[in-house]
Design a protein around this motif. Sequence first.
Motif, PDB file in Angstrom:
ATOM      1  N   THR A   1       4.213  54.350 -32.085  1.00 48.11           N
ATOM      2  CA  THR A   1       5.111  55.087 -30.960  1.00 48.11           C
ATOM      3  C   THR A   1       6.042  54.140 -30.114  1.00 48.11           C
ATOM      4  O   THR A   1       5.863  53.001 -30.394  1.00 48.11           O
ATOM      5  CB  THR A   1       4.200  55.580 -29.685  1.00 48.11           C
ATOM      6  OG1 THR A   1       3.388  54.678 -29.192  1.00 48.11           O
ATOM      7  CG2 THR A   1       3.141  56.557 -30.097  1.00 48.11           C
ATOM      8  N   THR A   2       7.103  54.660 -29.906  1.00 49.01           N
ATOM      9  CA  THR A   2       8.072  53.956 -29.215  1.00 49.01           C
ATOM     10  C   THR A   2       7.793  53.339 -27.847  1.00 49.01           C
ATOM     11  O   THR A   2       6.741  53.928 -27.286  1.00 49.01           O
ATOM     12  CB  THR A   2       9.399  54.552 -29.039  1.00 49.01           C
ATOM     13  OG1 THR A   2       9.370  55.855 -28.404  1.00 49.01           O
ATOM     14  CG2 THR A   2      10.005  54.663 -30.425  1.00 49.01           C
ATOM     15  N   SER A   3       8.269  52.464 -27.261  1.00 46.99           N
ATOM     16  CA  SER A   3       7.856  52.138 -25.782  1.00 46.99           C
ATOM     17  C   SER A   3       7.858  52.989 -24.790  1.00 46.99           C
ATOM     18  O   SER A   3       7.159  52.813 -23.981  1.00 46.99           O
ATOM     19  CB  SER A   3       8.860  50.983 -25.428  1.00 46.99           C
ATOM     20  OG  SER A   3      10.224  51.481 -25.284  1.00 46.99           O
TER      21      SER A   3
ATOM     22  N   MET B   1       6.825  57.720 -33.510  1.00 49.53           N
ATOM     23  CA  MET B   1       7.826  57.070 -34.313  1.00 49.53           C
ATOM     24  C   MET B   1       8.124  57.943 -35.584  1.00 49.53           C
ATOM     25  O   MET B   1       7.558  58.805 -36.041  1.00 49.53           O
ATOM     26  CB  MET B   1       7.087  56.036 -35.012  1.00 49.53           C
ATOM     27  CG  MET B   1       7.828  55.242 -36.061  1.00 49.53           C
ATOM     28  SD  MET B   1       8.955  54.278 -35.349  1.00 49.53           S
ATOM     29  CE  MET B   1       9.902  53.310 -36.497  1.00 49.53           C
TER      30      MET B   1
ATOM     31  N   THR C   1      17.193  51.115 -31.988  1.00 50.58           N
ATOM     32  CA  THR C   1      15.853  50.709 -31.375  1.00 50.58           C
ATOM     33  C   THR C   1      15.796  50.148 -29.931  1.00 50.58           C
ATOM     34  O   THR C   1      16.863  49.140 -29.552  1.00 50.58           O
ATOM     35  CB  THR C   1      15.184  49.354 -32.241  1.00 50.58           C
ATOM     36  OG1 THR C   1      14.952  50.192 -33.616  1.00 50.58           O
ATOM     37  CG2 THR C   1      13.847  49.101 -31.582  1.00 50.58           C
ATOM     38  N   SER C   2      14.997  50.466 -28.992  1.00 52.45           N
ATOM     39  CA  SER C   2      14.900  50.008 -27.646  1.00 52.45           C
ATOM     40  C   SER C   2      14.844  48.462 -27.529  1.00 52.45           C
ATOM     41  O   SER C   2      14.298  47.817 -28.451  1.00 52.45           O
ATOM     42  CB  SER C   2      13.929  50.712 -26.753  1.00 52.45           C
ATOM     43  OG  SER C   2      12.785  50.316 -27.256  1.00 52.45           O
TER      44      SER C   2
ATOM     45  N   ASP D   1      11.161  47.520 -28.313  1.00 52.98           N
ATOM     46  CA  ASP D   1      10.465  47.532 -29.383  1.00 52.98           C
ATOM     47  C   ASP D   1      10.948  46.958 -30.541  1.00 52.98           C
ATOM     48  O   ASP D   1      10.387  46.623 -31.696  1.00 52.98           O
ATOM     49  CB  ASP D   1      10.561  49.050 -29.640  1.00 52.98           C
ATOM     50  CG  ASP D   1       9.857  50.055 -28.799  1.00 52.98           C
ATOM     51  OD1 ASP D   1       8.740  49.728 -28.593  1.00 52.98           O
ATOM     52  OD2 ASP D   1      10.358  51.241 -28.709  1.00 52.98           O
TER      53      ASP D   1
ATOM     54  N   ASN E   1      18.820  54.070 -24.746  1.00 54.95           N
ATOM     55  CA  ASN E   1      17.563  54.767 -24.336  1.00 54.95           C
ATOM     56  C   ASN E   1      17.090  54.523 -22.792  1.00 54.95           C
ATOM     57  O   ASN E   1      16.583  55.024 -22.388  1.00 54.95           O
ATOM     58  CB  ASN E   1      16.433  53.874 -25.100  1.00 54.95           C
ATOM     59  CG  ASN E   1      16.394  54.061 -26.585  1.00 54.95           C
ATOM     60  OD1 ASN E   1      16.280  55.434 -27.137  1.00 54.95           O
ATOM     61  ND2 ASN E   1      16.352  53.214 -27.442  1.00 54.95           N
TER      62      ASN E   1
END
Length: 517
Positions: free
Chosen positions: A321-323, A328, A355-356, A359, A460
């Motif tokens: 999963t993303t932060s 994902m 992408t953050s 991450d 983000n």
Amino acid sequence: MNLKMAAYLTAMSTTASAFSRSTLTVRRRAMTTVVPRLVSSRAAPASSSASNNNNFRLFSTAEAPATESSTAAEEAARAAAEAAARAALKSPFLQTMRDRGFLFQCTNLSELDSLLCDATSKNEAVSSYLGFDATADSLHVGSLLQIMILRHLQQSGHRPIVLIGGGTSKVGDPTGKDESRLLLTDEKIQQNTDGISKVFQTFLTFGDTDPTDAIMVNNDDWLSGLKYLEFLRDYGTHFTINRMMSFESVKQRMNRDAPFSFLEFNYMILQAYDFLELNRRYNAQLQLGGSDQWGNMISGVELGRRVDSAQLYALTAPLITTSDGKKMGKTAGGAIWLNADKLSEYDYWQFWRNTSDEDVIRFTKLFTELSLEEIGKMENEWKGADINKAKIVLADEATALLHGRESLKSIHDTIDSMFKGGKSVQASTEGLNRIFVSDDEVAGDGVKFIDLFVKLGLANSKKEARRLIQGGGAKLGEEKITDENAVLEEEGRCSGIKVVGHILFWCNYKVQRLEKK
């Protein structure tokens, strides 16, 4: 042994015997573009020299809650034993899984490590498989983690088996689903099978000349021919409803409003049977998968032990999963498909570029082949706005793996033409996303760019939007936006805002600096 308890215990287990294969020279091999072929084999069951050990042991690297019967000291001892087992790994494959963040759960970890090392010392290869159901005509980036695991496996000197779930797709995996999957026709499943098979040739070497050459098989070869009564009689006694109900994936589905059909309940049995068949036909000894498949994978390990006295193993990777906790592989614009005919090379690159900050290092370890030393240097040296350099590296390397390094030239040419005064702007921006902003969104006093970037998904967070502006990544026409508090408001002319990787067209708006009070 109760599975929930066993998942957090360590105990002695028999050492699995390595199987004999032809000579293998372990090396990092160049990935070729040989088209994978589906292998169909109905070989007789192979005998196993592994002992039938009823003290089946599970090792989990996941954090485990303390059980009612365990003490704090016992839990601490368990955690210490797990950490020691991870630190002691010697096989290149398991070291890679551990160091790059793939290793989550594994049965008999130390014994599997010995099996892999022993095979390598004898120039042999351990066959391992990973399954992909044919539920769509392309895999998306959520499946990329599993594909990377197979790639690392082959580069470590072992044989990947890609299992296409042509048979299980007729049932539908209920794991993680709020409701039953739509049943697919045989024609649709075949169309999807053809579609998802394409991507594997990019990441793996297929063939039949080297022990590490990957093969692709379809479980429809053995599942569709099963006779119901014979199957129940031969294998049904090895599964209990009590045990199946204890699995977390089943519990989650039972707690949802949608009914859990008997058809879907059988998916676990079919997946377990796949492992038995693959061991018999191709000597597959290790099943790989996501942690949401853990219960199904354990069932396959146990079925092989009970029916054929086979020593089998299961290893899972964490669900990514993303932060911010999102799954994902999907964005507001839809799934990030791996097939080029469903998502352009540029859009794929852009997904990784977005992408953050939190991450980017983790994803670089998982989805690229940059060395850990290089990644560590990026993490230590690129701070603040410089983290955007790491995002470009991630986007370049991930895109090169899927679409080839030659695709990067056109992507960078497009960006250069937008930001460095290139002469072919109109021709080079045709593949870019266009996002239109309505009058209502800038009514009144206008809207800050940092808020607008977040709302449109170009950043983000506000923190990331500020870094974008600080790094010179946003322009109005040919003029950079340098003020973090700049506001977009209405005016009687047409202007364009350019953001790295995107071009946004707004009509009748301008940038105005917000007066500080």
